[in-house]
Design a protein around this motif. Structure first.
Motif, short mmCIF file in Angstrom:
data_model
loop_
_atom_site.label_atom_id
_atom_site.label_comp_id
_atom_site.label_asym_id
_atom_site.label_seq_id
_atom_site.Cartn_x
_atom_site.Cartn_y
_atom_site.Cartn_z
N UNK A 170 4.28 4.07 -7.03
CA UNK A 170 5.16 3.00 -7.51
C UNK A 170 4.31 1.75 -7.75
N UNK A 171 3.49 1.79 -8.78
CA UNK A 171 2.48 0.75 -8.99
C UNK A 171 3.10 -0.61 -9.27
N UNK A 172 4.18 -0.67 -10.06
CA UNK A 172 4.81 -1.96 -10.36
C UNK A 172 5.36 -2.61 -9.10
N UNK A 173 5.95 -1.81 -8.20
CA UNK A 173 6.47 -2.34 -6.94
C UNK A 173 5.33 -2.82 -6.05
N UNK A 174 4.23 -2.08 -6.04
CA UNK A 174 3.07 -2.47 -5.24
C UNK A 174 2.49 -3.79 -5.76
N UNK B 168 0.83 -1.21 0.00
CA UNK B 168 0.00 0.00 0.00
C UNK B 168 0.87 1.26 0.00
N UNK B 169 1.98 1.21 0.71
CA UNK B 169 2.90 2.34 0.71
C UNK B 169 3.36 2.66 -0.71
N UNK B 170 3.78 1.62 -1.45
CA UNK B 170 4.22 1.82 -2.84
C UNK B 170 3.07 2.29 -3.72
N UNK B 171 1.86 1.75 -3.49
CA UNK B 171 0.70 2.12 -4.30
C UNK B 171 0.43 3.61 -4.19
#
Length: 337
Positions: free
Chosen positions: A48-52, A41-44
């Motif tokens: 940083x959608x790909x990391x999420x 969720x932090x990445x989202x």
């Protein structure tokens, strides 16, 4: 006999130890799951959608029956425009949990068979939980948020020199920008802040003026639920600054606020403006816009007079807004429109 007792005790001790190890292992996996969801969720929310998506995919390998995993994979696809894949994973979420409100909401956003009139409260809470830490940097400084300035202007216009003694309720207070600004200008004797996000409130708890906390009380609660509660006293000012755009119909909240406002008190609102008539939903931004005529209609329905109304720009020169103030009908109207 002694050896049998020892053997029994040994077996009991082994069982207890194994039980404790199992519980500890379960808690470890549970914490690991929550930690990975947090990171995803932090990445989202950082974009940083790909990391999420990668993080949620890793979780799905071990927890394929969890709706929250497939929901988040689905909205990762939605965020980058892969609506077909998003639909697939969101419908998979609903097969695991037919009552998953956020998944249903995203499917409505894509298919739009009926107009959206409600936002999932958990979606709003989560957004602010994960964006609160950079609110000041991103919204106040970079985007030039001006809501607190507008609220200050209306309060001083209505109360003049008596503004320092006001009892103020700041609904959706967030990181405390509005309360801090008011206290800087010696407005408010007592300020209570309410917010759905405890992480935002943790930032507001750090707001001080001359060594004293800006807010006398900060409460972690959804604002409608707070307004429904019995109050020890009435408020001179109730603030809805950039929070009502998460509601389609404003009548319930404004009517509840009216019951919590003193006879000469004021409800100060800043909303996003819709041109023309009625209310509309902004799909890309997950919020509603309300027209001037709609505000006048609601004010009449709840028997409150509009003592101030003007158009404004909420963020620098961007985002059209309506700033307005409601009061109980007064014998001598002090209309500031």
């Amino acid at each position: 006999m002694f050896n049998i007792k020892k053997a029994k005790q040994f077996a009991v001790n082994k069982y207890n130890a194994l039980y404790k190890e199992t519980i500890a292992l379960f808690e470890k996996f549970k914490n690991l799951l929550n930690t990975n969801i947090e990171i995803g969720l932090y990445h989202f929310y950082k974009g940083n959608i790909s990391d999420a998506k990668l993080r949620f995919w890793l979780i799905s390998i071990f927890h394929s029956n969890l709706p929250i995993v497939w929901y988040n994979i689905g909205r990762c696809h939605f965020a980058v425009g892969n609506t077909n894949k998003a639909y697939t994973y969101l419908t998979k979420t609903l097969k695991l949990d037919s009552n998953y409100e956020e998944a249903s909401y995203y499917i409505k956003k894509m298919t739009n068979p009926v107009p959206i009139t409600k936002l999932p409260k958990n979606l709003i809470k989560q957004y602010f939980d994960y964006t609160g830490e950079y609110f000041v940097e991103h919204w106040l400084i970079a985007k030039q948020y001006r809501g607190h300035e507008f609220v200050h202007m209306v309060i001083t216009k209505i109360f003049n020199d008596s503004a320092s003694g006001l009892n103020i309720l700041d609904l959706g207070c967030g990181t405390g920008i509005c309360g801090h600004f008011l206290k800087m200008h010696n407005i408010g004797n007592r300020i209570t802040g309410i917010d759905i996000s405890n992480r935002m409130l943790n930032i507001a708890r750090g707001c001080f003026i001359k060594g004293k906390p800006v807010y006398n009380e900060l409460i972690h609660m959804e604002m409608t639920e707070f307004l429904k509660q019995e109050k020890e006293y009435l408020y001179d000012v109730i603030i809805f600054a950039e929070v009502l755009h998460y509601l389609y119909d404003l009548q319930t909240e404004l009517e509840l606020a009216k019951k919590s406002t003193s006879k000469k008190g004021v409800i100060v609102c800043l909303i996003r403006r819709k041109e023309g008539e009625g209310v509309d939903f902004v799909n890309k931004g997950d919020y509603f816009r309300h027209s001037e005529s709609y505000i006048k209609h609601v004010a009449k329905k709840i028997n409150m007079q509009i003592n101030y109304m003007s158009y404004c720009k909420i963020y620098g020169s961007q985002v059209d807004g309506i700033l307005f103030a409601l009061q109980h009908p007064q014998k001598k109207s002090k209309n500031l429109t």
